[in-house]
Design a protein around this motif. Structure first.
Motif, PDB file in Angstrom:
ATOM      1  N   GLN A 190      12.699  45.775   1.772  1.00 41.44           N
ATOM      2  CA  GLN A 190      12.447  44.462   1.187  1.00 41.44           C
ATOM      3  C   GLN A 190      13.110  44.397  -0.180  1.00 41.44           C
ATOM      4  OE1 GLN A 190       8.569  42.758   1.355  1.00 41.44           O
ATOM      5  NE2 GLN A 190       8.056  43.670   3.336  1.00 41.44           N
ATOM      6  N   LEU A 191      13.937  43.359  -0.375  1.00 41.27           N
ATOM      7  CA  LEU A 191      14.642  43.128  -1.640  1.00 41.27           C
ATOM      8  C   LEU A 191      14.358  41.706  -2.118  1.00 41.27           C
ATOM      9  CD1 LEU A 191      18.154  44.631  -0.821  1.00 41.27           C
ATOM     10  CD2 LEU A 191      16.589  45.508  -2.550  1.00 41.27           C
ATOM     11  N   ARG A 192      14.206  41.538  -3.437  1.00 40.50           N
ATOM     12  CA  ARG A 192      13.995  40.190  -3.977  1.00 40.50           C
ATOM     13  C   ARG A 192      15.228  39.326  -3.748  1.00 40.50           C
ATOM     14  NH1 ARG A 192      12.066  39.520 -10.002  1.00 40.50           N
ATOM     15  NH2 ARG A 192      14.097  40.477 -10.349  1.00 40.50           N
ATOM     16  N   TRP A 193      14.980  38.078  -3.313  1.00 39.11           N
ATOM     17  CA  TRP A 193      16.092  37.141  -3.181  1.00 39.11           C
ATOM     18  C   TRP A 193      16.780  36.933  -4.529  1.00 39.11           C
ATOM     19  CZ3 TRP A 193      17.913  36.517   1.339  1.00 39.11           C
ATOM     20  CH2 TRP A 193      17.090  36.425   2.468  1.00 39.11           C
ATOM     21  N   LEU A 234      17.450  28.238  -2.733  1.00 41.30           N
ATOM     22  CA  LEU A 234      18.090  28.992  -1.665  1.00 41.30           C
ATOM     23  C   LEU A 234      17.630  28.460  -0.315  1.00 41.30           C
ATOM     24  CD1 LEU A 234      20.040  31.380  -1.478  1.00 41.30           C
ATOM     25  CD2 LEU A 234      18.070  32.896  -1.250  1.00 41.30           C
ATOM     26  N   SER A 235      18.568  28.004   0.483  1.00 44.97           N
ATOM     27  CA  SER A 235      18.244  27.476   1.811  1.00 44.97           C
ATOM     28  C   SER A 235      18.503  28.543   2.864  1.00 44.97           C
ATOM     29  CB  SER A 235      19.081  26.232   2.108  1.00 44.97           C
ATOM     30  OG  SER A 235      20.447  26.574   2.266  1.00 44.97           O
ATOM     31  N   TRP A 236      17.884  28.359   4.027  1.00 47.89           N
ATOM     32  CA  TRP A 236      18.083  29.322   5.100  1.00 47.89           C
ATOM     33  C   TRP A 236      19.521  29.298   5.606  1.00 47.89           C
ATOM     34  CZ3 TRP A 236      15.785  33.507   6.190  1.00 47.89           C
ATOM     35  CH2 TRP A 236      16.051  34.166   7.406  1.00 47.89           C
ATOM     36  N   ALA A 237      20.150  28.134   5.572  1.00 46.46           N
ATOM     37  CA  ALA A 237      21.543  28.022   6.001  1.00 46.46           C
ATOM     38  C   ALA A 237      22.445  28.869   5.098  1.00 46.46           C
ATOM     39  CB  ALA A 237      21.987  26.560   5.978  1.00 46.46           C
ATOM     40  N   GLU A 238      22.169  28.876   3.786  1.00 45.26           N
ATOM     41  CA  GLU A 238      22.963  29.678   2.855  1.00 45.26           C
ATOM     42  C   GLU A 238      22.779  31.171   3.119  1.00 45.26           C
ATOM     43  OE1 GLU A 238      23.136  26.854  -1.130  1.00 45.26           O
ATOM     44  OE2 GLU A 238      21.276  27.940  -0.664  1.00 45.26           O
ATOM     45  N   VAL A 239      21.542  31.564   3.440  1.00 48.77           N
ATOM     46  CA  VAL A 239      21.264  32.968   3.753  1.00 48.77           C
ATOM     47  C   VAL A 239      21.951  33.373   5.046  1.00 48.77           C
ATOM     48  CG1 VAL A 239      19.456  34.613   4.379  1.00 48.77           C
ATOM     49  CG2 VAL A 239      19.080  33.000   2.504  1.00 48.77           C
ATOM     50  N   ASP A 240      21.823  32.517   6.075  1.00 47.52           N
ATOM     51  CA  ASP A 240      22.396  32.836   7.380  1.00 47.52           C
ATOM     52  C   ASP A 240      23.913  32.958   7.308  1.00 47.52           C
ATOM     53  OD1 ASP A 240      21.972  33.217  10.248  1.00 47.52           O
ATOM     54  OD2 ASP A 240      23.063  31.334  10.463  1.00 47.52           O
ATOM     55  N   GLY A 285      25.361  36.317  -4.894  1.00 52.54           N
ATOM     56  CA  GLY A 285      25.570  34.901  -5.140  1.00 52.54           C
ATOM     57  C   GLY A 285      25.334  34.080  -3.889  1.00 52.54           C
ATOM     58  N   LEU A 286      24.090  34.049  -3.415  1.00 52.30           N
ATOM     59  CA  LEU A 286      23.772  33.382  -2.149  1.00 52.30           C
ATOM     60  C   LEU A 286      23.709  31.862  -2.280  1.00 52.30           C
ATOM     61  CD1 LEU A 286      20.944  35.792  -0.908  1.00 52.30           C
ATOM     62  CD2 LEU A 286      23.351  35.799  -0.246  1.00 52.30           C
ATOM     63  N   ASP A 287      23.412  31.369  -3.477  1.00 51.85           N
ATOM     64  CA  ASP A 287      23.230  29.924  -3.688  1.00 51.85           C
ATOM     65  C   ASP A 287      24.599  29.244  -3.745  1.00 51.85           C
ATOM     66  OD1 ASP A 287      22.216  27.451  -4.205  1.00 51.85           O
ATOM     67  OD2 ASP A 287      21.612  27.881  -6.271  1.00 51.85           O
ATOM     68  N   ALA A 288      25.133  28.923  -2.573  1.00 57.00           N
ATOM     69  CA  ALA A 288      26.509  28.425  -2.473  1.00 57.00           C
ATOM     70  C   ALA A 288      26.711  27.104  -3.209  1.00 57.00           C
ATOM     71  CB  ALA A 288      26.905  28.271  -1.003  1.00 57.00           C
ATOM     72  N   ASN A 289      25.739  26.206  -3.138  1.00 52.00           N
ATOM     73  CA  ASN A 289      25.916  24.896  -3.777  1.00 52.00           C
ATOM     74  C   ASN A 289      25.351  24.849  -5.203  1.00 52.00           C
ATOM     75  OD1 ASN A 289      23.187  24.919  -3.292  1.00 52.00           O
ATOM     76  ND2 ASN A 289      23.204  23.220  -1.816  1.00 52.00           N
ATOM     77  N   THR A 290      24.907  26.004  -5.701  1.00 48.15           N
ATOM     78  CA  THR A 290      24.405  26.154  -7.080  1.00 48.15           C
ATOM     79  C   THR A 290      23.393  25.083  -7.465  1.00 48.15           C
ATOM     80  OG1 THR A 290      26.215  24.850  -8.038  1.00 48.15           O
ATOM     81  CG2 THR A 290      26.577  27.232  -7.797  1.00 48.15           C
ATOM     82  N   ASP A 291      22.483  24.770  -6.531  1.00 46.12           N
ATOM     83  CA  ASP A 291      21.447  23.778  -6.843  1.00 46.12           C
ATOM     84  C   ASP A 291      20.154  24.439  -7.321  1.00 46.12           C
ATOM     85  OD1 ASP A 291      20.597  24.931  -4.512  1.00 46.12           O
ATOM     86  OD2 ASP A 291      20.146  23.041  -3.469  1.00 46.12           O
ATOM     87  N   SER A 295      24.723  36.464   6.005  1.00 45.06           N
ATOM     88  CA  SER A 295      23.926  37.554   6.572  1.00 45.06           C
ATOM     89  C   SER A 295      24.747  38.837   6.732  1.00 45.06           C
ATOM     90  CB  SER A 295      23.318  37.139   7.908  1.00 45.06           C
ATOM     91  OG  SER A 295      24.330  36.825   8.843  1.00 45.06           O
ATOM     92  N   SER A 296      26.000  38.702   7.159  1.00 39.95           N
ATOM     93  CA  SER A 296      26.848  39.896   7.321  1.00 39.95           C
ATOM     94  C   SER A 296      27.083  40.583   5.981  1.00 39.95           C
ATOM     95  CB  SER A 296      28.183  39.516   7.960  1.00 39.95           C
ATOM     96  OG  SER A 296      27.993  39.000   9.257  1.00 39.95           O
ATOM     97  N   GLU A 297      27.281  39.773   4.947  1.00 41.76           N
ATOM     98  CA  GLU A 297      27.512  40.328   3.616  1.00 41.76           C
ATOM     99  C   GLU A 297      26.249  41.016   3.083  1.00 41.76           C
ATOM    100  OE1 GLU A 297      29.425  38.834  -0.649  1.00 41.76           O
ATOM    101  OE2 GLU A 297      29.369  37.507   1.104  1.00 41.76           O
ATOM    102  N   ILE A 298      25.096  40.419   3.378  1.00 41.30           N
ATOM    103  CA  ILE A 298      23.826  41.018   2.954  1.00 41.30           C
ATOM    104  C   ILE A 298      23.641  42.383   3.611  1.00 41.30           C
ATOM    105  CG2 ILE A 298      21.314  40.806   3.107  1.00 41.30           C
ATOM    106  CD1 ILE A 298      21.691  37.761   2.893  1.00 41.30           C
ATOM    107  N   LYS A 299      23.893  42.438   4.919  1.00 44.69           N
ATOM    108  CA  LYS A 299      23.730  43.714   5.634  1.00 44.69           C
ATOM    109  C   LYS A 299      24.754  44.744   5.160  1.00 44.69           C
ATOM    110  CE  LYS A 299      21.854  41.444   9.720  1.00 44.69           C
ATOM    111  NZ  LYS A 299      22.093  41.055  11.134  1.00 44.69           N
ATOM    112  N   GLY A 300      25.948  44.292   4.859  1.00 46.54           N
ATOM    113  CA  GLY A 300      26.961  45.205   4.336  1.00 46.54           C
ATOM    114  C   GLY A 300      26.543  45.774   2.982  1.00 46.54           C
ATOM    115  N   PHE A 301      25.944  44.924   2.152  1.00 47.93           N
ATOM    116  CA  PHE A 301      25.459  45.369   0.846  1.00 47.93           C
ATOM    117  C   PHE A 301      24.365  46.425   1.005  1.00 47.93           C
ATOM    118  CE2 PHE A 301      22.357  44.939  -2.599  1.00 47.93           C
ATOM    119  CZ  PHE A 301      23.163  45.174  -3.709  1.00 47.93           C
ATOM    120  N   VAL A 302      23.451  46.193   1.955  1.00 48.58           N
ATOM    121  CA  VAL A 302      22.363  47.150   2.197  1.00 48.58           C
ATOM    122  C   VAL A 302      22.931  48.486   2.663  1.00 48.58           C
ATOM    123  CG1 VAL A 302      20.383  47.660   3.674  1.00 48.58           C
ATOM    124  CG2 VAL A 302      20.606  45.406   2.625  1.00 48.58           C
TER     125      VAL A 302
END
Length: 394
Positions: A64-67, A84-90, A75-81, A93-100
């Protein structure tokens, strides 16, 4: 020359205190969680329990990692609003798993275990903060029946570049034993040995974390400083004067430290054991207020016998310690042991601070400049810092 020398001493004390100027949220921590087991921790909605139990991997994990931390590094917040939306996370997802995979490794007998990350990304909450949850499995070759297994080493290096205070809390249910440890920037690996005593590991881990926290808990340090600044002085005819005997200084200091220790030990234990559940916001505000009032009392003395007021304020500080311990995490099966060990670490750190500060105060307490200017200037700086805390924590 003597006048200039005295002013330099006063300025040096003030400068040392200013170097401790803290951030507003003294107890907010960046903590990640890793759980390891030889039994499945999670059943995918696309699999049945029978299918999971029949698979070959024998090590299962949950990370478990803090968002917020992931946002810093990826830099998950693509639209910098700011949300964090689920669409931005999804989408990442590959980049997140690669980071882990890049920053988490488990080794058995010196060999890297292949971590098989599940496709599903889930979320959880800890202390009102959102967390990424990733499940994984590995074919490290562990076996519940086989006692002759190699030790496991957990290596972790995420977030430390962005936050040097970041920690990974490791809880493992392996080799028919439970283990608990902490990985931080200074020690980025944790060794799990089948023949080791997990109780000793828990004790050493939480004593170390207790010592570490008292040194990083600026509000607690400044509260102790505000209390101790007058321990070498006495009030005579509305003026501060040096106490004539070192024995009396030591006696009064021991009484103050004992009152603080007993008080925060009580509430630390009660809060950590869920006997009382205080509001963390008001506890943090109360701690800041206690520092400010104690410092102001040095400038305009109202309470001269500090033992009881120290005890009262110590109750608040104990709840603050418990908040940190809660964020750090406690093994449910060794909850009381973890609390006691953490408290011992806090006391040890407190005694180290006292040992460093008291000889200096014994020296400067006999100087006229300290009695007339140094005490007031130091206390004013502490009060201003605490006032800033009060404003930001309210």
């Amino acid at each position: 020359m003597k006048y200039l020398f005295e002013r330099c001493h006063a300025g040096l004390i003030c400068l040392c205190l200013m170097l401790y100027w803290p951030v507003a949220n003294a107890h907010q921590m960046s903590t990640a969680y890793l759980q390891l087991s030889q039994s499945p921790l999670h059943v995918s909605p696309f699999e049945t329990s029978a299918e999971v139990s029949a698979t070959t991997p024998r090590l299962y994990g949950e990370l478990q990692l803090r968002w917020f931390d992931l946002e810093l590094v990826i830099g998950l917040d693509a639209n910098t609003d700011g949300e964090l939306s689920w669409a931005e996370v999804d989408a990442r997802s590959s980049e997140i798993k690669g980071f882990v995979k890049q920053h988490l490794a488990i080794l058995s007998a010196g060999n890297n275990c292949d971590l098989l990350l599940e496709n599903d990304i889930q979320t959880d909450m800890h202390f009102d903060e959102g967390y990424l949850v990733l499940y994984f499995s590995s074919n490290c070759g562990l076996s519940v029946e086989d006692s002759q297994v190699a030790a496991l080493t957990v290596q972790y290096s995420a977030i430390f570049t962005q936050d040097a205070d970041h920690k990974l809390l490791v809880n493992a249910d392996l080799f028919q034993r439970k283990y608990s440890g902490v990985i931080d920037a200074q020690n980025q690996r944790y060794l799990i040995e089948p023949e080791s005593n997990p109780l000793l590991s828990i004790i050493s881990t939480y004593i170390y974390q207790g010592v570490l926290h008292i040194f990083k808990g600026t509000d607690h340090i400044l509260f102790l400083c505000a209390l101790l600044l007058t321990c070498v002085l006495q009030r005579v005819n509305h003026q501060w004067q040096a106490k004539p005997q070192v024995k009396r200084v030591l006696k009064d200091t021991a009484w103050i430290i004992t009152a603080f220790t007993v008080a925060h030990s009580l509430t630390l234990t009660a809060t950590a054991m869920d006997i009382i559940v205080p509001s963390s916001r008001w506890v943090e505000f109360g701690i800041a207020l206690s520092v400010m009032l104690t410092a102001l009392n040095n400038i305009w003395p109202v309470v001269l016998r500090l033992g009881w007021i120290t005890f009262a304020f110590g109750l608040l500080h104990g709840m603050g310690f418990a908040g940190v311990l809660g964020e750090l995490g406690i093994d449910k099966d060794q909850k009381l042991l973890s609390v006691i060990a953490f408290n011992l670490g806090v006391e040890l750190g407190q005694l180290l601070i006292l040992a460093a500060l008291l000889p200096i105060l014994l020296y400067v307490g006999k100087r006229h400049w300290y009695q007339k200017y140094g005490l007031q200037a130091s206390s004013a700086i502490i009060a201003l810092i605490a006032l800033q805390w009060c404003i930001t924590r309210f």
